[in-house]
Write a protein that holds these residues in place. Structure first.
Motif, PDB file in Angstrom:
ATOM      1  N   VAL A 156      -5.390   4.732  -0.743  1.00 54.46           N
ATOM      2  CA  VAL A 156      -5.199   3.306  -1.003  1.00 54.46           C
ATOM      3  C   VAL A 156      -6.040   2.529   0.003  1.00 54.46           C
ATOM      4  O   VAL A 156      -5.925   2.731   1.211  1.00 54.46           O
ATOM      5  CB  VAL A 156      -3.722   2.896  -0.884  1.00 54.46           C
ATOM      6  CG1 VAL A 156      -3.546   1.428  -1.282  1.00 54.46           C
ATOM      7  CG2 VAL A 156      -2.852   3.782  -1.761  1.00 54.46           C
TER       8      VAL A 156
ATOM      9  N   THR B 265      -3.482  10.389  -3.097  1.00 47.56           N
ATOM     10  CA  THR B 265      -3.849   8.995  -3.350  1.00 47.56           C
ATOM     11  C   THR B 265      -4.437   8.362  -2.100  1.00 47.56           C
ATOM     12  O   THR B 265      -3.839   8.410  -1.024  1.00 47.56           O
ATOM     13  CB  THR B 265      -2.619   8.175  -3.790  1.00 47.56           C
ATOM     14  OG1 THR B 265      -2.036   8.776  -4.946  1.00 47.56           O
ATOM     15  CG2 THR B 265      -3.013   6.741  -4.113  1.00 47.56           C
TER      16      THR B 265
ATOM     17  N   VAL C  96      -7.062   3.816  -5.097  1.00 49.38           N
ATOM     18  CA  VAL C  96      -6.372   2.604  -5.556  1.00 49.38           C
ATOM     19  C   VAL C  96      -6.710   1.438  -4.621  1.00 49.38           C
ATOM     20  O   VAL C  96      -6.513   1.533  -3.404  1.00 49.38           O
ATOM     21  CB  VAL C  96      -4.840   2.814  -5.578  1.00 49.38           C
ATOM     22  CG1 VAL C  96      -4.147   1.555  -6.105  1.00 49.38           C
ATOM     23  CG2 VAL C  96      -4.478   4.031  -6.430  1.00 49.38           C
TER      24      VAL C  96
ATOM     25  N   SER D 187      -7.475  -1.292   1.330  1.00 48.30           N
ATOM     26  CA  SER D 187      -7.271  -2.745   1.283  1.00 48.30           C
ATOM     27  C   SER D 187      -8.291  -3.495   2.133  1.00 48.30           C
ATOM     28  O   SER D 187      -8.209  -4.715   2.270  1.00 48.30           O
ATOM     29  CB  SER D 187      -5.863  -3.104   1.771  1.00 48.30           C
ATOM     30  OG  SER D 187      -5.741  -2.828   3.153  1.00 48.30           O
TER      31      SER D 187
ATOM     32  N   ILE E 127      -3.880   5.678   4.030  1.00 49.16           N
ATOM     33  CA  ILE E 127      -3.938   4.222   4.116  1.00 49.16           C
ATOM     34  C   ILE E 127      -5.263   3.881   4.794  1.00 49.16           C
ATOM     35  O   ILE E 127      -5.461   4.159   5.982  1.00 49.16           O
ATOM     36  CB  ILE E 127      -2.742   3.669   4.911  1.00 49.16           C
ATOM     37  CG1 ILE E 127      -1.428   4.068   4.241  1.00 49.16           C
ATOM     38  CG2 ILE E 127      -2.863   2.165   5.062  1.00 49.16           C
ATOM     39  CD1 ILE E 127      -1.278   3.599   2.809  1.00 49.16           C
TER      40      ILE E 127
ATOM     41  N   LYS F  52      -6.741  10.111  -6.523  1.00 49.16           N
ATOM     42  CA  LYS F  52      -6.616   8.737  -7.004  1.00 49.16           C
ATOM     43  C   LYS F  52      -7.088   7.789  -5.908  1.00 49.16           C
ATOM     44  O   LYS F  52      -6.669   7.911  -4.756  1.00 49.16           O
ATOM     45  CB  LYS F  52      -5.170   8.434  -7.380  1.00 49.16           C
ATOM     46  CG  LYS F  52      -4.667   9.219  -8.583  1.00 49.16           C
ATOM     47  CD  LYS F  52      -3.234   8.903  -8.912  1.00 49.16           C
ATOM     48  CE  LYS F  52      -2.276   9.567  -7.945  1.00 49.16           C
ATOM     49  NZ  LYS F  52      -2.237  11.026  -8.095  1.00 49.16           N
TER      50      LYS F  52
ATOM     51  N   SER G 272      -5.965  -2.299  -3.141  1.00 50.11           N
ATOM     52  CA  SER G 272      -4.718  -3.016  -2.888  1.00 50.11           C
ATOM     53  C   SER G 272      -5.026  -4.311  -2.151  1.00 50.11           C
ATOM     54  O   SER G 272      -5.767  -4.314  -1.161  1.00 50.11           O
ATOM     55  CB  SER G 272      -3.772  -2.141  -2.056  1.00 50.11           C
ATOM     56  OG  SER G 272      -2.479  -2.683  -1.998  1.00 50.11           O
TER      57      SER G 272
ATOM     58  N   ALA H  21      -1.075  10.959   0.955  1.00 51.68           N
ATOM     59  CA  ALA H  21      -1.711   9.654   0.778  1.00 51.68           C
ATOM     60  C   ALA H  21      -2.441   9.259   2.052  1.00 51.68           C
ATOM     61  O   ALA H  21      -2.094   9.708   3.149  1.00 51.68           O
ATOM     62  CB  ALA H  21      -0.678   8.590   0.413  1.00 51.68           C
TER      63      ALA H  21
ATOM     64  N   ASN I 235       1.611   1.131  -4.230  1.00 46.16           N
ATOM     65  CA  ASN I 235       0.365   1.730  -4.698  1.00 46.16           C
ATOM     66  C   ASN I 235       0.204   3.204  -4.320  1.00 46.16           C
ATOM     67  O   ASN I 235      -0.346   3.979  -5.102  1.00 46.16           O
ATOM     68  CB  ASN I 235      -0.818   0.907  -4.204  1.00 46.16           C
ATOM     69  CG  ASN I 235      -0.939  -0.409  -4.953  1.00 46.16           C
ATOM     70  OD1 ASN I 235      -0.584  -0.487  -6.123  1.00 46.16           O
ATOM     71  ND2 ASN I 235      -1.402  -1.448  -4.290  1.00 46.16           N
ATOM     72  N   ALA I 236       0.643   3.614  -3.135  1.00 43.28           N
ATOM     73  CA  ALA I 236       0.648   5.044  -2.818  1.00 43.28           C
ATOM     74  C   ALA I 236       1.878   5.722  -3.412  1.00 43.28           C
ATOM     75  O   ALA I 236       1.864   6.924  -3.689  1.00 43.28           O
ATOM     76  CB  ALA I 236       0.617   5.261  -1.305  1.00 43.28           C
TER      77      ALA I 236
ATOM     78  N   MET J  84       0.827  -1.202   0.000  1.00 44.83           N
ATOM     79  CA  MET J  84       0.000   0.000   0.000  1.00 44.83           C
ATOM     80  C   MET J  84       0.863   1.254   0.000  1.00 44.83           C
ATOM     81  O   MET J  84       0.625   2.198  -0.762  1.00 44.83           O
ATOM     82  CB  MET J  84      -0.925   0.004   1.216  1.00 44.83           C
ATOM     83  CG  MET J  84      -2.025  -1.054   1.165  1.00 44.83           C
ATOM     84  SD  MET J  84      -3.029  -1.086   2.663  1.00 44.83           S
ATOM     85  CE  MET J  84      -4.142   0.314   2.348  1.00 44.83           C
TER      86      MET J  84
END
Length: 320
Positions: A239, A237, A265, A241, A217, A263, A267, A215, A148-149, A144
């Motif tokens: 991300v 971004t 994303v 999961s 998480i 963005k 993950s 970013a 991805n980040a 992540m």
């Protein structure tokens, strides 16, 4: 052999389906190897399996557990990468990738069989308990952050839900990599612990940050989604999961996402190469996964109860 396994699916009371007892020895397969499990760690994936997410009734009984460290058939100390079929090694050429316990028996047992390709050497610097924490939660956090980040040292990251396995890993790994980490939690003790682990500051869930971040998480989902989107800089971004609080936020924040060109994303887990890099990082830098508690396998239910209630900070490890 003794194991902790899913005997039934119960979507509302998942622990009702958890059983501890004897299960058949793993079957030998061409291209596969058997690992004598020394330690295995719990993940929310195991709870979701008991709810029937990714695990159907036809596959029961299913030994639970994705993560493990132990010894191979030759006595070598190893770590198991639990994504099966990622490259076709040990499975049919058209088989989709899966995680242990979705198709194949898991690691909460005395022994587990996996494709030989899925076994990596355990660094001597890491204990079996520490190594067993890495292949799911810590590998997820590693991917992540750094894949991805794609954050760089000096940039800022918000980690939602301090205390969970992935969130804790992201705090420790991010701090070690020179990132400015902010964390959130509803629990004051967990916020304090996040700072001790390297976060610059920790806030109550939903609180305004000192500045917007590069970013986020995100593993909490619906409860923190809006705050995550609003905490990003333009072009930042997010991300994600996981969605432990649910996957349907009250506000999707679509206008903010497209107007600020954010963005989003998805993950999932990480590659074998990323796990090798993570193991090397821990061995060479002294970074270690945070362990909440270590329990023998026959007390697995206690570990599941801790994870289900959220009464933990770090990983629960089961030893064999």
């Amino acid at each position: 052999m003794f194991a902790a396994y899913a005997a039934r699916i119960d979507r509302d009371q998942p622990l009702n389906g958890l059983e501890l007892g004897e299960r058949p020895e793993p079957e030998a397969r061409p291209g596969w190897t058997t690992v004598n499990v020394k330690a295995a760690s719990l993940n929310h994936h195991d709870l979701w399996s008991l709810r029937g997410v990714g695990l159907g009734e036809a596959a029961l009984p299913m030994i639970l557990g994705c993560d493990a460290a132990g010894t191979d058939e030759h006595g070598n100390e190893v770590v198991v990468h639990s994504v099966i079929g990622q490259t076709g090694h040990g499975v049919g050429p058209d088989e989709p990738r899966s995680i242990l316990t979705e198709r194949y028996q898991g690691t909460f047992a005395e022994r587990v069989t996996v494709p030989a390709w899925n076994v990596l050497p355990k660094p001597k610097e890491l204990s079996f308990e520490e190594a067993a924490c890495l292949p799911t939660a810590w590998l997820t956090a590693y991917r992540m952050l750094f894949t991805n980040a794609n954050v760089r040292p000096g940039q800022s990251v918000l980690v939602q839900g301090a205390g969970g396995g992935v969130a804790t890993a992201a705090i420790v790994l991010g701090a070690a990599a020179g990132l400015r980490i902010f964390a959130t939690s509803r629990d004051e003790a967990k916020r304090k612990r996040a700072v001790e682990l390297g976060a610059q500051a920790a806030f109550e869930a939903g609180a305004r940050l000192p500045h917007r971040v590069d970013a986020v998480i995100e593993t909490v989902g619906a409860a923190t989604w809006s705050h995550s989107v609003k905490s990003l800089k333009p072009g930042g971004t997010l991300v994600i999961s996981g969605a432990t609080s649910g996957d349907r936020p009250a506000a999707a924040e679509l206008t903010r996402i497209f107007f600020l060109e954010l963005k989003v994303v998805g993950s999932t887990m990480g590659s074998k190469d990323e796990l090798a890099d993570l193991l090397s990082l821990c061995a060479t830098t002294g970074v270690r996964p945070l362990i909440d508690s270590v329990l023998p396998l026959d007390r697995a239910r206690e570990g599941f109860e801790k994870m289900s209630s959220g009464d933990l900070f770090g990983k629960v490890v089961l030893t064999v």
